[in-house]
Scaffold this motif. Structure first.
Motif, short mmCIF file in Angstrom:
data_model
loop_
_atom_site.label_atom_id
_atom_site.label_comp_id
_atom_site.label_asym_id
_atom_site.label_seq_id
_atom_site.Cartn_x
_atom_site.Cartn_y
_atom_site.Cartn_z
N ALA A 117 -12.38 -3.56 1.71
CA ALA A 117 -12.07 -2.48 2.65
C ALA A 117 -11.01 -1.55 2.08
O ALA A 117 -11.12 -0.32 2.19
CB ALA A 117 -11.62 -3.07 3.98
N ALA A 118 -9.98 -2.13 1.46
CA ALA A 118 -8.91 -1.31 0.89
C ALA A 118 -9.42 -0.46 -0.26
O ALA A 118 -9.07 0.73 -0.38
CB ALA A 118 -7.77 -2.21 0.41
N ARG A 119 -10.26 -1.04 -1.10
CA ARG A 119 -10.80 -0.32 -2.25
C ARG A 119 -11.66 0.86 -1.80
O ARG A 119 -11.58 1.96 -2.33
CB ARG A 119 -11.60 -1.28 -3.13
CG ARG A 119 -11.76 -0.83 -4.57
CD ARG A 119 -12.56 -1.83 -5.38
NE ARG A 119 -12.11 -3.19 -5.20
CZ ARG A 119 -12.78 -4.12 -4.52
NH1 ARG A 119 -13.95 -3.82 -3.95
NH2 ARG A 119 -12.30 -5.34 -4.40
N LYS A 120 -12.50 0.62 -0.80
CA LYS A 120 -13.38 1.68 -0.29
C LYS A 120 -12.59 2.80 0.38
O LYS A 120 -12.95 3.98 0.28
CB LYS A 120 -14.39 1.09 0.68
CG LYS A 120 -15.44 0.19 0.02
CD LYS A 120 -16.32 -0.49 1.05
CE LYS A 120 -17.30 -1.44 0.38
NZ LYS A 120 -18.11 -2.18 1.39
N ALA A 121 -11.52 2.44 1.06
CA ALA A 121 -10.71 3.44 1.77
C ALA A 121 -9.81 4.22 0.83
O ALA A 121 -9.37 5.33 1.16
CB ALA A 121 -9.88 2.76 2.85
N GLY A 122 -9.50 3.64 -0.32
CA GLY A 122 -8.64 4.31 -1.28
C GLY A 122 -7.17 4.30 -0.93
O GLY A 122 -6.37 5.02 -1.53
N VAL A 123 -6.78 3.48 0.04
CA VAL A 123 -5.37 3.39 0.41
C VAL A 123 -4.62 2.51 -0.58
O VAL A 123 -5.22 1.73 -1.32
CB VAL A 123 -5.20 2.85 1.85
CG1 VAL A 123 -5.81 3.79 2.87
CG2 VAL A 123 -5.82 1.44 1.97
N HIS A 124 -3.31 2.62 -0.58
CA HIS A 124 -2.48 1.74 -1.40
C HIS A 124 -2.21 0.45 -0.63
O HIS A 124 -1.88 0.49 0.56
CB HIS A 124 -1.15 2.42 -1.74
CG HIS A 124 -1.27 3.46 -2.81
ND1 HIS A 124 -1.05 3.19 -4.14
CD2 HIS A 124 -1.61 4.77 -2.73
CE1 HIS A 124 -1.23 4.30 -4.84
NE2 HIS A 124 -1.59 5.27 -4.01
N VAL A 125 -2.34 -0.69 -1.30
CA VAL A 125 -2.07 -1.97 -0.68
C VAL A 125 -1.21 -2.81 -1.62
O VAL A 125 -1.31 -2.70 -2.84
CB VAL A 125 -3.36 -2.74 -0.31
CG1 VAL A 125 -4.11 -2.02 0.79
CG2 VAL A 125 -4.25 -2.95 -1.52
N ARG A 317 8.77 -0.44 -5.68
CA ARG A 317 7.65 -0.06 -6.55
C ARG A 317 6.45 0.41 -5.73
O ARG A 317 5.71 1.30 -6.14
CB ARG A 317 7.28 -1.23 -7.46
CG ARG A 317 8.41 -1.60 -8.42
CD ARG A 317 8.05 -2.79 -9.27
NE ARG A 317 7.04 -2.44 -10.25
CZ ARG A 317 6.19 -3.31 -10.78
NH1 ARG A 317 6.21 -4.58 -10.41
NH2 ARG A 317 5.30 -2.91 -11.68
N PHE A 318 6.26 -0.19 -4.55
CA PHE A 318 5.16 0.21 -3.68
C PHE A 318 5.36 1.64 -3.18
O PHE A 318 4.42 2.45 -3.18
CB PHE A 318 5.06 -0.77 -2.51
CG PHE A 318 3.82 -0.62 -1.66
CD1 PHE A 318 2.58 -0.37 -2.23
CD2 PHE A 318 3.89 -0.74 -0.28
CE1 PHE A 318 1.43 -0.25 -1.45
CE2 PHE A 318 2.75 -0.63 0.51
CZ PHE A 318 1.53 -0.38 -0.08
N ARG A 323 3.94 7.49 -3.56
CA ARG A 323 4.38 8.86 -3.84
C ARG A 323 3.66 9.45 -5.06
O ARG A 323 3.29 10.62 -5.06
CB ARG A 323 5.88 8.87 -4.12
CG ARG A 323 6.76 8.49 -2.94
CD ARG A 323 6.77 9.53 -1.86
NE ARG A 323 7.89 9.33 -0.93
CZ ARG A 323 7.97 9.90 0.25
NH1 ARG A 323 7.01 10.71 0.67
NH2 ARG A 323 9.02 9.67 1.03
N SER A 324 3.48 8.62 -6.10
CA SER A 324 3.00 9.15 -7.38
C SER A 324 1.50 8.95 -7.61
O SER A 324 0.91 9.59 -8.48
CB SER A 324 3.75 8.48 -8.53
OG SER A 324 3.42 7.10 -8.61
N GLY A 325 0.89 8.05 -6.82
CA GLY A 325 -0.51 7.73 -7.04
C GLY A 325 -0.73 6.63 -8.05
O GLY A 325 -1.88 6.24 -8.33
N SER A 326 0.34 6.08 -8.63
CA SER A 326 0.21 4.95 -9.56
C SER A 326 -0.10 3.68 -8.78
O SER A 326 0.01 3.64 -7.55
CB SER A 326 1.51 4.78 -10.35
OG SER A 326 2.60 4.52 -9.47
N ARG A 327 -0.50 2.65 -9.50
CA ARG A 327 -0.80 1.37 -8.86
C ARG A 327 -0.24 0.26 -9.73
O ARG A 327 -0.89 -0.24 -10.64
CB ARG A 327 -2.30 1.21 -8.64
CG ARG A 327 -2.86 2.24 -7.63
CD ARG A 327 -4.33 2.05 -7.32
NE ARG A 327 -4.80 3.09 -6.42
CZ ARG A 327 -4.80 3.00 -5.08
NH1 ARG A 327 -4.35 1.90 -4.50
NH2 ARG A 327 -5.25 4.00 -4.34
#
Length: 357
Positions: A117-125, A317-318, A323-327
């Motif tokens: 679900a998180a991957r499909k939504a594109g949110v940060h987790v 770090r989260f 903020r930056s779009g990094s993961r």
């Protein structure tokens, strides 16, 4: 002008006790880019008390309603493991970023559902593997990567915890039931396994023995006895993609033995030591090498005390990732991989066989 702080909705806040109060609050307060905006609890009275203590603007007696608050940017899930799935999925559906405590779900199916679900939504987790994200573990991993001790050969780890002993606080009774997914193997074991893999690489095979040495425990302040259906002692032996071999002993009900992580390489040794009775992931850790290394990896957050110290590293770090779009922080896919490893450990213990991964 700097951006406004990211607003957190804390599901499972309590002014009297709990991991949100003990660890998350101190971590969030140390970071100017974060603020607690809303809290939720199982009753409105508890939520109102938490709102006052946490300095929040809103209080909910329904965590699902909190996930729909338009002013919340991040939902932090700090409730009991069986309640994770509903809140995490609701938060993702509402487009929120999510920080969920480890273990992610009660089993692999739940963990995969939330990760998908998180991957499909594109949110940060972020998954709350704060030990593996601690300054010490990340520093140790960099030293190994830089070849400070040469090629890793063998690793010995002893990971004690005061939990899963002869007595326990009443609110920890649910930790004795394997079906709830919050056990010595998943919590103390999972946190330690995550650190092992972060430093010497993923397991390629594992053998294990999970044992129930005390099949009953007594609740503090009463004579009530609870049946234990999960292991209170775990031994694992593994081989890793780096070629290194490892042994791990997770010991429940022990507070007088320090955390010990002893890695031997072709050119030296690396040690990580800690001493918090709640487990290595809760307190500060020290890293030493022989020969000594001058390399230093700075901590992300300073002036934070235990048990907030390692949680603050994850939060810092989260927030930067969002903020930056990094993961960069351990995510739900990492939680799925770790859950698979724990399932392999269970299978090995039950069948008495080495399990390939």
């Amino acid at each position: 002008m700097s951006a406004a702080p990211l607003r957190i909705g804390l599901a499972g806040a309590n002014a009297e006790r709990g991991w949100a109060k003990d660890a998350h609050l101190g971590a969030i307060n140390a970071l100017p880019d974060l603020v607690v905006h809303a809290v939720s609890a199982r009753t409105q009275d508890i939520a109102d008390g938490a709102m006052a203590m946490f300095g929040a603007a809103k209080a909910y007696d329904d965590s699902l309603e909190l996930t729909r608050d338009p002013d919340v940017d991040i939902v932090a899930v700090t409730v009991k493991v069986p309640e994770h799935r509903a809140i995490v999925l609701a938060a993702i559906a509402a487009g929120k970023h999510v920080y969920c405590e480890w273990p992610l779900g009660r089993d692999l199916a739940e963990a995969k559902e939330m990760a998908d679900a998180a991957r499909k939504a594109g949110v940060h987790v972020a998954i709350g593997l704060q030990g593996a994200n601690s300054w010490a573990v990340r520093h140790a991993a960099q030293l190994v990567k830089d070849g400070v001790i040469g090629r890793p050969l063998s690793l010995r780890v002893v990971s004690p915890t005061g939990g899963w002993g002869a007595v326990s606080p009443p609110n920890y009774a649910y930790l004795q039931d394997k079906a709830n997914g919050a056990t010595l193997s998943t919590i103390a074991g999972g946190h330690t396994l995550a650190a092992i893999e972060a430093i010497i690489g993923s397991f390629t095979e594992v053998s294990a023995r999970a044992s129930i040495l005390r099949d009953e425990m007594t609740l503090m302040g009463s004579n009530e006895v609870v049946k234990r259906t999960c292991a209170d002692h775990l031994l694992t032996f593994g081989k890793h993609e780096s070629g290194c071999i490892s042994s791990l002993e997770v010991v429940g009900g022990v507070v007088d033995v320090p955390f010990q992580f002893e890695l031997r390489g072709t050119n030296g040794t690396l040690s990580i030591n800690g001493g918090h009775p709640g487990g290595y992931q809760v307190g500060p850790l020290t890293v030493t090498t022989t020969p000594e290394s001058a390399a230093q990896l700075p901590a992300t957050v300073s002036n934070v005390v235990q048990p907030s110290i390692n949680v603050a590293e994850v939060w810092a770090r989260f927030a930067k990732d969002i903020r930056s779009g990094s993961r960069t922080v351990p995510d739900f896919d990492r939680a799925v991989r770790l859950t698979r490893l724990l399932d392999a450990i269970d299978e090995s213990s039950e069948r008495g066989q080495v399990i390939a991964l």
